[in-house]
Structures are given as structure tokens and as C-alpha cells.
Design a protein around this motif. Structure first.
Motif, PDB file in Angstrom:
ATOM      1  N   HIS A 164      -7.658  15.244   6.752  1.00 13.80           N
ATOM      2  CA  HIS A 164      -6.984  15.051   5.473  1.00 13.80           C
ATOM      3  C   HIS A 164      -7.971  14.578   4.419  1.00 13.80           C
ATOM      4  O   HIS A 164      -9.103  14.223   4.718  1.00 13.80           O
ATOM      5  CB  HIS A 164      -5.872  14.009   5.624  1.00 13.80           C
ATOM      6  N   GLN A 165      -7.525  14.562   3.199  1.00 16.34           N
ATOM      7  CA  GLN A 165      -8.215  13.857   2.122  1.00 16.34           C
ATOM      8  C   GLN A 165      -7.231  12.852   1.539  1.00 16.34           C
ATOM      9  O   GLN A 165      -6.003  12.991   1.691  1.00 16.34           O
ATOM     10  CB  GLN A 165      -8.736  14.812   1.048  1.00 16.34           C
ATOM     11  N   ASP A 166      -7.748  11.829   0.914  1.00 14.92           N
ATOM     12  CA  ASP A 166      -6.902  10.798   0.330  1.00 14.92           C
ATOM     13  C   ASP A 166      -6.825  10.895  -1.183  1.00 14.92           C
ATOM     14  O   ASP A 166      -6.043  10.182  -1.810  1.00 14.92           O
ATOM     15  CB  ASP A 166      -7.410   9.410   0.731  1.00 14.92           C
ATOM     16  N   GLY A 167      -7.646  11.756  -1.785  1.00 18.29           N
ATOM     17  CA  GLY A 167      -7.571  11.981  -3.215  1.00 18.29           C
ATOM     18  C   GLY A 167      -8.261  10.945  -4.067  1.00 18.29           C
ATOM     19  O   GLY A 167      -8.083  10.923  -5.294  1.00 18.29           O
ATOM     20  N   LEU A 204     -12.832   1.843   2.628  1.00 13.61           N
ATOM     21  CA  LEU A 204     -12.729   1.477   1.223  1.00 13.61           C
ATOM     22  C   LEU A 204     -12.520   2.728   0.382  1.00 13.61           C
ATOM     23  O   LEU A 204     -13.087   3.788   0.678  1.00 13.61           O
ATOM     24  CB  LEU A 204     -14.001   0.771   0.742  1.00 13.61           C
ATOM     25  N   ALA A 205     -11.714   2.594  -0.662  1.00 11.37           N
ATOM     26  CA  ALA A 205     -11.472   3.693  -1.600  1.00 11.37           C
ATOM     27  C   ALA A 205     -11.773   3.207  -3.009  1.00 11.37           C
ATOM     28  O   ALA A 205     -11.293   2.137  -3.419  1.00 11.37           O
ATOM     29  CB  ALA A 205     -10.031   4.164  -1.500  1.00 11.37           C
ATOM     30  N   TYR A 206     -12.554   3.990  -3.748  1.00  4.04           N
ATOM     31  CA  TYR A 206     -12.982   3.636  -5.095  1.00  4.04           C
ATOM     32  C   TYR A 206     -12.378   4.616  -6.108  1.00  4.04           C
ATOM     33  O   TYR A 206     -12.507   5.833  -5.952  1.00  4.04           O
ATOM     34  CB  TYR A 206     -14.506   3.713  -5.221  1.00  4.04           C
ATOM     35  N   ASN A 207     -11.743   4.066  -7.143  1.00  3.25           N
ATOM     36  CA  ASN A 207     -11.240   4.856  -8.259  1.00  3.25           C
ATOM     37  C   ASN A 207     -11.516   4.100  -9.554  1.00  3.25           C
ATOM     38  O   ASN A 207     -11.480   2.866  -9.572  1.00  3.25           O
ATOM     39  CB  ASN A 207      -9.728   5.093  -8.135  1.00  3.25           C
ATOM     40  N   MET A 237     -13.832  17.189  -0.010  1.00  3.63           N
ATOM     41  CA  MET A 237     -13.792  17.447   1.423  1.00  3.63           C
ATOM     42  C   MET A 237     -12.601  16.736   2.052  1.00  3.63           C
ATOM     43  O   MET A 237     -11.925  15.925   1.418  1.00  3.63           O
ATOM     44  CB  MET A 237     -15.071  16.959   2.093  1.00  3.63           C
ATOM     45  N   ARG A 238     -12.372  17.050   3.324  1.00  2.07           N
ATOM     46  CA  ARG A 238     -11.416  16.303   4.140  1.00  2.07           C
ATOM     47  C   ARG A 238     -12.194  15.536   5.210  1.00  2.07           C
ATOM     48  O   ARG A 238     -13.353  15.848   5.483  1.00  2.07           O
ATOM     49  CB  ARG A 238     -10.412  17.254   4.784  1.00  2.07           C
ATOM     50  N   HIS A 239     -11.539  14.548   5.808  1.00  2.00           N
ATOM     51  CA  HIS A 239     -12.205  13.768   6.843  1.00  2.00           C
ATOM     52  C   HIS A 239     -11.236  13.475   7.982  1.00  2.00           C
ATOM     53  O   HIS A 239     -10.011  13.582   7.833  1.00  2.00           O
ATOM     54  CB  HIS A 239     -12.797  12.473   6.280  1.00  2.00           C
ATOM     55  N   TYR A 240     -11.811  13.079   9.110  1.00  2.00           N
ATOM     56  CA  TYR A 240     -11.029  12.856  10.321  1.00  2.00           C
ATOM     57  C   TYR A 240     -11.878  12.002  11.257  1.00  2.00           C
ATOM     58  O   TYR A 240     -13.100  11.897  11.078  1.00  2.00           O
ATOM     59  CB  TYR A 240     -10.689  14.204  10.980  1.00  2.00           C
ATOM     60  N   ALA A 241     -11.245  11.396  12.250  1.00  2.00           N
ATOM     61  CA  ALA A 241     -11.965  10.730  13.334  1.00  2.00           C
ATOM     62  C   ALA A 241     -11.213  11.000  14.622  1.00  2.00           C
ATOM     63  O   ALA A 241      -9.975  10.892  14.668  1.00  2.00           O
ATOM     64  CB  ALA A 241     -12.088   9.229  13.095  1.00  2.00           C
ATOM     65  N   THR A 242     -11.933  11.372  15.652  1.00  2.00           N
ATOM     66  CA  THR A 242     -11.297  11.653  16.940  1.00  2.00           C
ATOM     67  C   THR A 242     -10.784  10.357  17.568  1.00  2.00           C
ATOM     68  O   THR A 242     -11.234   9.258  17.239  1.00  2.00           O
ATOM     69  CB  THR A 242     -12.281  12.343  17.896  1.00  2.00           C
ATOM     70  N   ASP A 243      -9.832  10.504  18.479  1.00  2.00           N
ATOM     71  CA  ASP A 243      -9.267   9.337  19.164  1.00  2.00           C
ATOM     72  C   ASP A 243     -10.339   8.619  19.977  1.00  2.00           C
ATOM     73  O   ASP A 243     -11.329   9.225  20.403  1.00  2.00           O
ATOM     74  CB  ASP A 243      -8.145   9.765  20.101  1.00  2.00           C
ATOM     75  N   PHE A 266       0.854  -1.183   0.000  1.00  2.00           N
ATOM     76  CA  PHE A 266       0.000   0.000   0.000  1.00  2.00           C
ATOM     77  C   PHE A 266       0.891   1.235   0.000  1.00  2.00           C
ATOM     78  O   PHE A 266       1.886   1.284   0.727  1.00  2.00           O
ATOM     79  CB  PHE A 266      -0.901   0.005   1.238  1.00  2.00           C
ATOM     80  N   CYS A 267       0.544   2.223  -0.817  1.00  2.10           N
ATOM     81  CA  CYS A 267       1.331   3.454  -0.805  1.00  2.10           C
ATOM     82  C   CYS A 267       0.444   4.655  -1.111  1.00  2.10           C
ATOM     83  O   CYS A 267      -0.554   4.553  -1.821  1.00  2.10           O
ATOM     84  CB  CYS A 267       2.507   3.388  -1.769  1.00  2.10           C
ATOM     85  N   GLN A 268       0.818   5.780  -0.520  1.00  7.00           N
ATOM     86  CA  GLN A 268       0.159   7.061  -0.736  1.00  7.00           C
ATOM     87  C   GLN A 268       1.225   8.113  -0.992  1.00  7.00           C
ATOM     88  O   GLN A 268       2.338   8.027  -0.468  1.00  7.00           O
ATOM     89  CB  GLN A 268      -0.636   7.484   0.500  1.00  7.00           C
ATOM     90  N   SER A 269       0.879   9.122  -1.740  1.00  5.11           N
ATOM     91  CA  SER A 269       1.817  10.214  -1.954  1.00  5.11           C
ATOM     92  C   SER A 269       1.887  11.085  -0.709  1.00  5.11           C
ATOM     93  O   SER A 269       0.965  11.102   0.114  1.00  5.11           O
ATOM     94  CB  SER A 269       1.378  11.060  -3.156  1.00  5.11           C
ATOM     95  N   THR A 270       2.969  11.813  -0.569  1.00  2.89           N
ATOM     96  CA  THR A 270       3.115  12.730   0.564  1.00  2.89           C
ATOM     97  C   THR A 270       2.112  13.872   0.490  1.00  2.89           C
ATOM     98  O   THR A 270       1.817  14.504   1.500  1.00  2.89           O
ATOM     99  CB  THR A 270       4.542  13.296   0.605  1.00  2.89           C
ATOM    100  N   GLU A 271       1.560  14.114  -0.696  1.00  3.17           N
ATOM    101  CA  GLU A 271       0.518  15.139  -0.838  1.00  3.17           C
ATOM    102  C   GLU A 271      -0.689  14.819   0.034  1.00  3.17           C
ATOM    103  O   GLU A 271      -1.326  15.720   0.590  1.00  3.17           O
ATOM    104  CB  GLU A 271       0.084  15.237  -2.301  1.00  3.17           C
ATOM    105  N   PHE A 272      -0.999  13.533   0.185  1.00  2.00           N
ATOM    106  CA  PHE A 272      -2.184  13.124   0.916  1.00  2.00           C
ATOM    107  C   PHE A 272      -1.881  12.547   2.300  1.00  2.00           C
ATOM    108  O   PHE A 272      -2.791  12.417   3.110  1.00  2.00           O
ATOM    109  CB  PHE A 272      -2.979  12.108   0.100  1.00  2.00           C
ATOM    110  N   ASN A 273      -0.644  12.172   2.548  1.00  2.00           N
ATOM    111  CA  ASN A 273      -0.302  11.615   3.860  1.00  2.00           C
ATOM    112  C   ASN A 273       1.093  12.086   4.244  1.00  2.00           C
ATOM    113  O   ASN A 273       2.094  11.595   3.717  1.00  2.00           O
ATOM    114  CB  ASN A 273      -0.366  10.087   3.832  1.00  2.00           C
TER     115      ASN A 273
END
Length: 228
Positions: A133-136, A206-209, A184-190, A65-72
């Protein structure tokens, strides 16, 4: 149904079989979190729509699994190795795909993350280490399977230019939200367990593209590493 004017929709999950619910307790620790608060598996699928049969998932060969630094900004730019799912997530995949609904005329690629976040006296139950954050992705589904002996864990949706949520909801077991991740961006509290006790929150993300914009394969991974 479809997304509302704020580009999200709450929904109820179909009833999940016992073998899925029980498998959360066997998840291996996520080695990329320092506090050992998260346990995780990860798999990727291609889905196509068939008249009469609905969305048909095809399990793709396992990759990191990998994400760009733009999103993480925490673990972006890394190839992260996770063990694959041991259960069939078709019911959850279809729940999100039908809710949007996804375009039936194209194939889609789906990332499926299975998580358990724990909290006890020694472990802070960090839901989202990277913060708001958003994941794009085109669409994302956040689905809660279980909440046990915890407070917190509120799912928050917020505009791109503000940390002030326009939605804050503690999703209960069997509840989910689908979002247009590009709007939008999303988050969840601890999560927090009572002193001297342990609690957990189990969920699928889940992420759909679309397949042409897939987050899968060596070419995608190399593009992420080149931009890190």
C-alpha cells in the motif's frame, strides 16, 4: 544527502538512549488488530527549522489517528484511539527530516507510530495487515529498532502498478529507509519466531507532510469520516 533516483534512501539511525529501547516492552496492545500481534503508541508533532539548532519538534495535543479508505482498506475511515508516546522521538524525527532533506522554509506535521510486532505459536506476526500500500504522505520513514528471535520482516518497496518489489531488505536494528510515499507502495513480510518460542520486531514509522497538508485536527478527521 537526499533520496536516490528510485525515490528512497537507506540510512543509519543515531544511537538511541536505553530508555527508548526499553520502552517498547511496555507498549499497550493495538486493539484494532484481531490477532493481538501488534503493540502500539502514537503521537503527532509540528516541526520547524531553526538555524544552528536544526529541526525543533512541538508535541501537538493528542488526537485519534485516522486514514481514508483510499489508503487503508482494513481500518480506514475510523478514528482510532491510541495511547501517546512516553518517550521523546526527536532523534528519529530529525534523522528522517535531514535525510530527505525537508524544506527548511515551511513547517511540517509529523505522525510518529511506535510499534512492536510479536510472533509465537499462538500469534501470527503480521507486519502489514493491509498488504502492499501507500499512505499518501509526502515522505515516510521506516526505522527498525530491534529484531529479536525472528525470521521474515523484509521491508519491500514496489511500483504503483506492480506487486514486484524493486527493493527487498531486512532492516537491522539501527537501520531505516526514507521514501517518497507518493511515488511508490511499501510492504513488510510477516515475522516468524521458532516453534515454541516468541520473537518481536520493534520499529518507528514516521510520516511527514507540510503543515498546510497536515493529517491532523478536527477538519482533517471530518473529511476522512465523510469519505468513508
Amino acid at each position: 544527502m537526499t533520496l536516490n533516483k528510485w525515490h528512497y534512501q537507506l540510512l543509519a539511525l543515531p544511537e538511541l538512549p536505553a530508555e527508548i529501547l526499553e520502552e517498547f516492552s511496555t507498549l499497550p496492545v493495538d486493539q484494532y488488530n484481531e490477532g493481538k500481534f501488534r503493540y502500539r503508541r502514537f503521537s503527532q508533532y509540528k516541526i520547524r527549522y531553526s538555524e544552528g539548532d536544526g529541526w525543533q519538534p512541538e508535541l501537538l495535543p493528542h488526537r485519534p489517528f485516522c486514514q481514508s479508505t483510499e489508503f487503508n482498506g482494513v481500518t480506514g475511515g475510523l478514528l482510532r484511539e491510541f495511547e501517546p508516546l512516553q518517550i521523546d522521538p526527536t532523534l528519529v524525527i530529525r534523522a528522517g527530516a535531514d535525510e530527505v532533506p525537508l524544506d527548511h522554509g515551511v513547517e511540517w506535521q509529523v505522525d510518529v507510530h511506535q510499534w512492536r510486532v510479536i510472533s509465537n505459536d499462538d500469534t501470527r506476526g503480521v507486519s502489514v495487515p493491509e498488504g502492499p500500500h501507500q499512505d499518501g504522505h509526502t515522505y515516510s520513514l521506516i526505522a527498525v529498532v530491534d529484531r529479536h528471535n525472528i525470521g521474515g520482516g523484509e521491508t519491500q518497496l514496489m511500483p504503483m502498478d506492480s506487486d514486484e518489489p524493486f527493493l527487498g531488505v531486512k532492516l537491522q536494528p539501527g537501520q531505516a529507509v526514507v521514501i517518497d510515499d507518493q511515488k511508490m507502495r511499501h510492504y513488510a513480510t510477516d515475522i516468524v519466531a521458532p516453534r515454541g518460542e516468541e520473537g518481536h520486531r520493534d520499529l518507528f514509522l514516521l510520516a511527514y507532510n507540510t503543515w498546510p497538508e497536515r493529517r491532523y485536527g478536527e477538519e482533517y478527521e471530518q473529511s476522512v469520516l465523510a469519505g468513508a
